[in-house]
Design an enzyme around this catalytic site. Structure first.
Site, PDB file in Angstrom:
ATOM      1  N   GLU A  56     -20.703 -61.425 -28.498  1.00 42.78           N
ATOM      2  CA  GLU A  56     -19.551 -61.147 -27.643  1.00 42.78           C
ATOM      3  C   GLU A  56     -18.479 -62.224 -27.798  1.00 42.78           C
ATOM      4  OE1 GLU A  56     -18.796 -58.493 -25.459  1.00 42.78           O
ATOM      5  OE2 GLU A  56     -20.348 -57.634 -26.750  1.00 42.78           O
ATOM      6  N   HIS A  60      -3.478 -67.232 -33.133  1.00 41.65           N
ATOM      7  CA  HIS A  60      -4.864 -67.640 -33.341  1.00 41.65           C
ATOM      8  C   HIS A  60      -4.910 -69.143 -33.548  1.00 41.65           C
ATOM      9  CE1 HIS A  60      -7.552 -69.060 -36.658  1.00 41.65           C
ATOM     10  NE2 HIS A  60      -8.484 -68.570 -35.872  1.00 41.65           N
ATOM     11  N   ASN A  65      -8.012 -72.355 -34.274  1.00 39.94           N
ATOM     12  CA  ASN A  65      -9.405 -72.763 -34.425  1.00 39.94           C
ATOM     13  C   ASN A  65      -9.442 -74.147 -35.034  1.00 39.94           C
ATOM     14  OD1 ASN A  65     -11.840 -73.013 -36.537  1.00 39.94           O
ATOM     15  ND2 ASN A  65     -12.524 -71.835 -34.770  1.00 39.94           N
ATOM     16  N   ARG A  78     -23.365 -66.111 -30.368  1.00 37.95           N
ATOM     17  CA  ARG A  78     -23.235 -65.069 -29.352  1.00 37.95           C
ATOM     18  C   ARG A  78     -22.204 -64.039 -29.815  1.00 37.95           C
ATOM     19  NH1 ARG A  78     -20.052 -64.427 -24.363  1.00 37.95           N
ATOM     20  NH2 ARG A  78     -21.283 -63.265 -22.825  1.00 37.95           N
TER      21      ARG A  78
END
Length: 344
Positions: free
Chosen positions: A303, A126, A128, A301
């Protein structure tokens, strides 16, 4: 994307260290470039599947582009997102930590990524990195962590050494503090285990005060940060340069691990254990993950926000690994904070 006329201005009296006048544009361009570099390299590494891109807009302001690769040779699912949003007020999850940002409009941009490989011997990873502005308040945050399903100490050591090299270019204590903060953050309290072997995590970095800016004043990260003391003030350019080097450390940190493990043969036992351990990933992202919470609270969003979840997962009631197995070693050693830099 914001135009120059839309970018909120910050008064000279509001901050000791101001962002660059074109801060939002420059960070946005870097985050998109990082997304480009990562997706291009991962598609080449996979060799079979390509990323499909969806661009989206947020009614309240901003938008992004989501790129997802599915059913590749290496990656069962790989998502790499860029987002850039703005609005009238920050959500409660941010204001709880930065109450001085209340009452101001905000701007936020970042790149996030989660990779779920087919082979259980290849770890999930991961990433970010993000940037916020809210009136007089600004900060960088983010990190990278590795979640292996099977225990390979050389993989954990390689990732940590690569991240430490990126940190050491900017401050000799960045790695030590942010590694401990990562162990603290990617921790499932209800399971009493870390999500994986950690990496880096930092937040609310504006160049002022102590390096640790987290919620646990009695944790190891805070204690170590207090021992280090308050570093010299770092300006916006210093921190932006640091985040750029951290982002670009991802490929050399992770790709060699994939190349080393992807050819290993596995069977149903390893696959079932991988799917079981993926359940921990789901639990963390839905209960604790700040990016997930922020995205949902700001009407992002859905998704794109939930692309971090694995395509297949299983839970098993009361699972206990058999003694003296690789699965047991994962629990006994790899799901506890370790000094991976000096691992022997």
């Amino acid at each position: 994307m914001l135009t120059n006329s839309q970018i909120p201005t910050v008064s000279a009296e509001s901050s000791k260290s101001l962002p660059a006048p074109d801060a939002q544009i420059r960070v946005s361009q870097f985050m998109k470039q990082l997304q480009d570099e990562i997706t291009e390299s991962l598609a080449k590494l996979d060799g079979v599947a390509n990323f499909h891109e969806d661009s989206w807009e947020r009614p309240e302001g901003g938008g992004g582009r989501s790129r997802v690769l599915r059913e590749g040779a290496i990656f069962e699912q790989a998502g790499v997102n860029f987002s850039e949003v703005w609005g009238d007020h920050l959500p409660a999850s941010i204001l709880a930590q930065r109450p001085e940002a209340a009452g101001h409009g905000f701007y936020a941009t970042g790149t996030s990524m989660v990779l779920h490989p087919h082979n259980p011997y290849v770890p999930t990873v991961h990433l970010n990195y993000r940037y916020f502005e809210a009136g007089p308040v600004w900060w960088f945050g983010g990190g990278l962590d590795l979640t292996p399903y099977y225990p390979f100490a050389e993989d954990a050591a390689h990732l940590h050494k690569t991240l430490k090299q990126a940190c050491d270019k900017h401050h000799p204590e960045y790695y030590s503090v942010f590694k401990k903060w990562c162990d603290e953050y990617f921790y499932l309290k209800h399971r009493d285990e870390t999500r994986g072997v950690g990496g880096l995590f930092f937040d609310y970095q504006d160049g002022e005060g102590a390096l640790y800016r987290g919620p646990n004043p009695n944790g190891e990260a805070a204690i170590y940060s207090n021992q280090v003391g308050t570093p010299e003030t770092r300006n916006w350019e210093d921190l932006f340069s640091f985040v750029q080097d951290c982002g670009r450390a991802f490929l050399p940190a992770y790709v060699p691990i994939v190349e080393r493990r992807n050819g290993m043969e596995y069977g149903d036992r390893q696959r079932n254990f991988q799917l079981y351990r993926r359940g921990r990933y789901v639990e963390f992202n839905l209960v604790y993950d700040r990016g997930t919470i922020f995205g949902l609270q700001t009407n992002g969003r859905t998704e794109s926000i939930l692309m971090s979840l694995p395509p297949l997962v299983r839970w098993e009631y009361g699972y206990q690994p058999e003694p003296n197995t690789p699965e047991a070693e994962l629990y006994e050693t790899f799901l506890k904070p370790q000094d991976w830099i000096n691992w022997k």
